[in-house]
Design a protein around this motif. Structure first.
Motif, PDB file in Angstrom:
ATOM      1  N   THR A 164      59.882  46.150  69.170  1.00  0.00           N
ATOM      2  CA  THR A 164      59.201  46.058  70.459  1.00  0.00           C
ATOM      3  C   THR A 164      57.952  45.188  70.383  1.00  0.00           C
ATOM      4  O   THR A 164      57.693  44.379  71.288  1.00  0.00           O
ATOM      5  N   SER A 165      57.197  45.317  69.306  1.00  0.00           N
ATOM      6  CA  SER A 165      55.965  44.527  69.179  1.00  0.00           C
ATOM      7  C   SER A 165      56.265  43.031  69.124  1.00  0.00           C
ATOM      8  O   SER A 165      55.577  42.220  69.763  1.00  0.00           O
ATOM      9  N   LEU A 166      57.303  42.649  68.369  1.00  0.00           N
ATOM     10  CA  LEU A 166      57.679  41.234  68.279  1.00  0.00           C
ATOM     11  C   LEU A 166      58.168  40.708  69.616  1.00  0.00           C
ATOM     12  O   LEU A 166      57.833  39.589  70.020  1.00  0.00           O
ATOM     13  N   LEU A 167      58.985  41.505  70.286  1.00  0.00           N
ATOM     14  CA  LEU A 167      59.520  41.091  71.593  1.00  0.00           C
ATOM     15  C   LEU A 167      58.380  40.878  72.588  1.00  0.00           C
ATOM     16  O   LEU A 167      58.363  39.875  73.314  1.00  0.00           O
ATOM     17  N   ASN A 168      57.424  41.802  72.626  1.00  0.00           N
ATOM     18  CA  ASN A 168      56.306  41.673  73.561  1.00  0.00           C
ATOM     19  C   ASN A 168      55.452  40.448  73.256  1.00  0.00           C
ATOM     20  O   ASN A 168      54.954  39.784  74.168  1.00  0.00           O
ATOM     21  N   ASP A 169      55.304  40.136  71.980  1.00  0.00           N
ATOM     22  CA  ASP A 169      54.559  38.931  71.615  1.00  0.00           C
ATOM     23  C   ASP A 169      55.237  37.685  72.171  1.00  0.00           C
ATOM     24  O   ASP A 169      54.575  36.788  72.717  1.00  0.00           O
ATOM     25  N   VAL A 170      56.556  37.621  72.028  1.00  0.00           N
ATOM     26  CA  VAL A 170      57.307  36.456  72.501  1.00  0.00           C
ATOM     27  C   VAL A 170      57.234  36.340  74.021  1.00  0.00           C
ATOM     28  O   VAL A 170      56.983  35.256  74.571  1.00  0.00           O
ATOM     29  N   ILE A 171      57.441  37.449  74.725  1.00  0.00           N
ATOM     30  CA  ILE A 171      57.430  37.437  76.191  1.00  0.00           C
ATOM     31  C   ILE A 171      56.031  37.101  76.712  1.00  0.00           C
ATOM     32  O   ILE A 171      55.868  36.304  77.642  1.00  0.00           O
ATOM     33  N   THR A 172      55.009  37.684  76.099  1.00  0.00           N
ATOM     34  CA  THR A 172      53.631  37.412  76.536  1.00  0.00           C
ATOM     35  C   THR A 172      53.266  35.951  76.328  1.00  0.00           C
ATOM     36  O   THR A 172      52.684  35.300  77.210  1.00  0.00           O
ATOM     37  N   ASP A 173      53.597  35.412  75.154  1.00  0.00           N
ATOM     38  CA  ASP A 173      53.318  34.001  74.879  1.00  0.00           C
ATOM     39  C   ASP A 173      54.049  33.089  75.868  1.00  0.00           C
ATOM     40  O   ASP A 173      53.482  32.101  76.348  1.00  0.00           O
ATOM     41  N   ALA A 174      55.304  33.422  76.156  1.00  0.00           N
ATOM     42  CA  ALA A 174      56.092  32.623  77.101  1.00  0.00           C
ATOM     43  C   ALA A 174      55.468  32.671  78.497  1.00  0.00           C
ATOM     44  O   ALA A 174      55.396  31.651  79.200  1.00  0.00           O
ATOM     45  N   TYR A 175      55.008  33.850  78.882  1.00  0.00           N
ATOM     46  CA  TYR A 175      54.392  34.032  80.199  1.00  0.00           C
ATOM     47  C   TYR A 175      53.105  33.207  80.317  1.00  0.00           C
ATOM     48  O   TYR A 175      52.880  32.510  81.311  1.00  0.00           O
ATOM     49  N   LEU A 176      52.249  33.275  79.302  1.00  0.00           N
ATOM     50  CA  LEU A 176      50.979  32.549  79.337  1.00  0.00           C
ATOM     51  C   LEU A 176      51.179  31.040  79.241  1.00  0.00           C
ATOM     52  O   LEU A 176      50.405  30.258  79.804  1.00  0.00           O
ATOM     53  N   LEU A 177      52.222  30.635  78.532  1.00  0.00           N
ATOM     54  CA  LEU A 177      52.518  29.217  78.387  1.00  0.00           C
ATOM     55  C   LEU A 177      53.005  28.604  79.694  1.00  0.00           C
ATOM     56  O   LEU A 177      52.732  27.438  79.998  1.00  0.00           O
TER      57      LEU A 177
END
Length: 438
Positions: free
Chosen positions: A356-369
Motif C-alpha cells: 500500500t505504501s508503494l502504491l500510494n507513493d506512485v499515485i501521489t507522484d503521478a497526481y502532483l506531476l
C-alpha cells in the motif's frame, strides 16, 4: 471457478431476447416484433448478488417445416444440453399455443431443472391466461414482465437458489491453467501438440476440427500446468454447423476457467476484425493474455515482418497494449521455447500484490506531476489507494468525487502504475470510490 449455465428457450416472439437483455443489464440480443429474429444463440454473463452464471439466448422453436426451423430447434437442444437451469419462456398475453407444447415435450425429455417464466404479465389479458400454463405440468412458475422489470428479482432468486457461491475447479490452486483461443484454422491444436511435444490433439486442415474444449495436464520445470484447447470461435452469422455454435460456449467457459489465455493469430492471413472480438472475451473476463503469432515459418524477411506485425498488433489491439507478443511456428517448433516462460511470467504478474505504501507513493507522484483539470470550479483529489484483489490486480482509489474522473486521467494513472510495477500480460482494474463511501 466453474460458472453455471442458464438457457432461455421458448416459441418465437414470447420475449426471450427482452428478458435476456433485462437479466444481463444491457441490450445485446436483437429485439424485433418479427418472430424468429433471434437466429443465433447469444451468450453473456449475469452477476446477481454473490452469484455469477452464463446466460444463453436461443431462437424461437416453431413447429413449421423447413431447414431454418430445424436448425433453430437443434441449436436450442444443444443449449439445453449444456444448461444447468432452463427458463421456459411463455407469453402470458397470448396464452398457450401448439408451439408451447412442442417446447414442453422437448424439455421434459431433457431431465433438466425447468422454470416456466410467464412473461408479459403487465397485460390485462395475462390474468385470464395465467392458470392455463399449469397444464404444462412443471413444478416452478414465475410471473414476470421483462419489458416493465416486474418479477425479475424473484426470477433471479429462483435461478440461483441452488447455485454454490464458491464452486472450485477440479485442479489445485498451484496448477496454472491456460487456454488456447482464436478463430478456426489458425493452428491452435498444432500449438498444443508442440507445447506437449506429442500428438495429443487431432490436427487437420479443415477449419473446426476441434469441437470441444479439451484439458491436458503436463509438467514444465516442476510446475504443473493444464492446457485447454478450444474449438475455433467463428464470427456470429458465419456459423453454419450446430456443433460449432455449441463450441463457442465451450470456448467461453474455457476462458472463464483459465489463468492465462493465448490468443493465436495466423501470420499468413494477418489480423482480422474477429481476432479483436475474441480477444475481448478474455479481456472482459479479466484474464492474463499473450498474443501468439503462429505459422511464422511461412513468413519471409522475418526481421522486417516482425516489426510490421508488432506495429499492426499494437494498432489493432489498442485496448490491450499490455499483452506480450510471441512469434513462433507450431509446425516446425521454431521459437516454441519462448512461450512457456512467458506464460509463467504473465501468470505471476496477474497474482502480483503491491504494498500500500508503494502504491500510494506512485499515485501521489503521478497526481502532483499532472494535476487533473478542474470542472465547474472543482478539481479531483486523490486521498488513498490500495490493492484489493488479484487476477486481475484490482486497486481502490479514494477520491473526493467519482464524477470528476475522466477516462483519459484514469488511463494516465494506469500507465503510471504499469511504469512502476511489472504488470505485463495482465489487465489491471482501477476502482474509484468517494471518500464518504468508505
Amino acid at each position: 471457478m466453474k460458472k453455471p449455465v442458464v438457457a432461455l428457450v421458448g416459441r418465437p416472439n414470447v420475449g426471450k431476447s427482452t428478458l435476456f437483455n433485462r437479466l444481463v443489464g444491457k441490450r445485446i440480443s436483437i429485439i424485433e416484433d418479427t418472430p424468429g429474429i433471434t437466429r443465433d444463440r447469444i451468450y453473456s454473463m449475469v452477476n446477481y448478488n454473490d452469484y455469477s452464471f452464463h446466460l444463453i439466448d436461443t431462437g424461437g422453436i416453431d413447429i413449421g417445416e423447413g431447414d431454418f426451423n430445424k436448425d433453430i430447434k437443434a441449436q436450442a437442444l444443444l443449449a439445453v444440453d449444456e444448461a444447468d437451469v432452463v427458463l421456459f419462456i411463455v407469453d402470458g398475453k397470448e396464452g398457450l399455443t401448439a408451439n408451447d407444447y412442442v417446447v414442453k415435450d422437448m424439455l421434459i425429455k431433457s431431465n433438466k431443472d425447468i422454470i416456466v417464466v410467464i412473461n408479459k404479465v403487465d397485460s390485462k389479458l395475462a390474468k385470464d391466461n395465467l392458470y392455463d400454463f399449469y397444464e404444462l405440468g412443471f413444478d416452478k412458475y414465475i410471473e414476470v414482465s421483462a419489458e416493465q422489470n416486474i418479477g425479475i428479482g424473484k426470477l433471479l432468486d429462483e435461478i440461483t437458489k441452488d447455485f454454490k457461491k464458491i464452486d472450485f475447479d477440479d485442479y489445485e490452486n498451484q496448477v496454472i491453467k491456460f487456454s488456447v483461443i482464436g478463430r478456426p484454422n489458425v493452428g491452435k491444436s498444432s500449438l498444443v501438440n508442440a507445447i506437449l511435444n506429442e500428438d495429443r490433439v487431432l490436427v487437420g486442415n479443415v477449419a473446426g476440427t476441434t469441437r470441444d474444449a479439451i484439458d491436458m495436464p503436463f509438467t514444465y520445470h516442476n510446475q504443473e500446468f493444464v492446457v485447454i484447447d478450444t474449438a475455433g470461435m467463428r464470427k456470429r452469422g458465419k456459423i453454419y454447423e450446430n456443433v460449432e455454435k455449441y463450441s463457442l460456449l465451450r470456448a467461453l467457459k474455457a476462458i472463464d476457467r483459465s489463468d492465462v489465455c493465448l490468443l493465436v493469430i495466423d501470420a499468413k492471413e494477418g489480423i482480422i476484425e474477429h481476432d479483436k472480438h475474441i480477444a475481448s472475451y478474455a479481456l472482459e473476463a479479466g484474464k492474463a493474455i499473450i498474443i501468439v503469432v503462429n505459422k511464422w515459418d511461412t513468413i519471409d524477411n522475418k526481421d522486417e515482418a516482425m516489426k510490421f506485425f508488432t506495429k499492426e498488433i499494437r494498432n489493432n489491439f489498442q485496448f490491450m497494449t499490455f499483452a506480450p507478443i510471441i512469434f513462433l511456428s507450431a509446425l516446425t517448433k521454431k521459437r516454441i521455447h519462448t512461450l512457456m516462460p512467458e506464460i509463467l511470467r504473465v501468470y505471476e504478474n496477474s497474482k502480483k500484490e503491491i504494498k500500500t505504501s508503494l502504491l500510494n507513493d506512485v499515485i501521489t507522484d503521478a497526481y502532483l506531476l499532472n494535476l487533473p483539470p478542474s470542472y465547474k470550479g472543482k478539481r479531483l483529489k486523490i486521498y488513498f489507494s490500495n490493492q484489493v484483489s488479484i487476477q486481475p490486480p484490482t486497486f481502490n482509489i479514494q477520491v473526493n468525487s467519482k464524477g470528476l474522473i475522466h477516462f483519459s486521467y484514469k488511463r494516465y494513472l494506469e500507465n503510471k502504475i504499469r511504469e512502476s510495477f511489472d504488470f505485463e500480460g495482465t489487465p489491471i482494474v482501477l476502482q474509484f470510490k468517494n471518500k464518504a463511501e468508505e
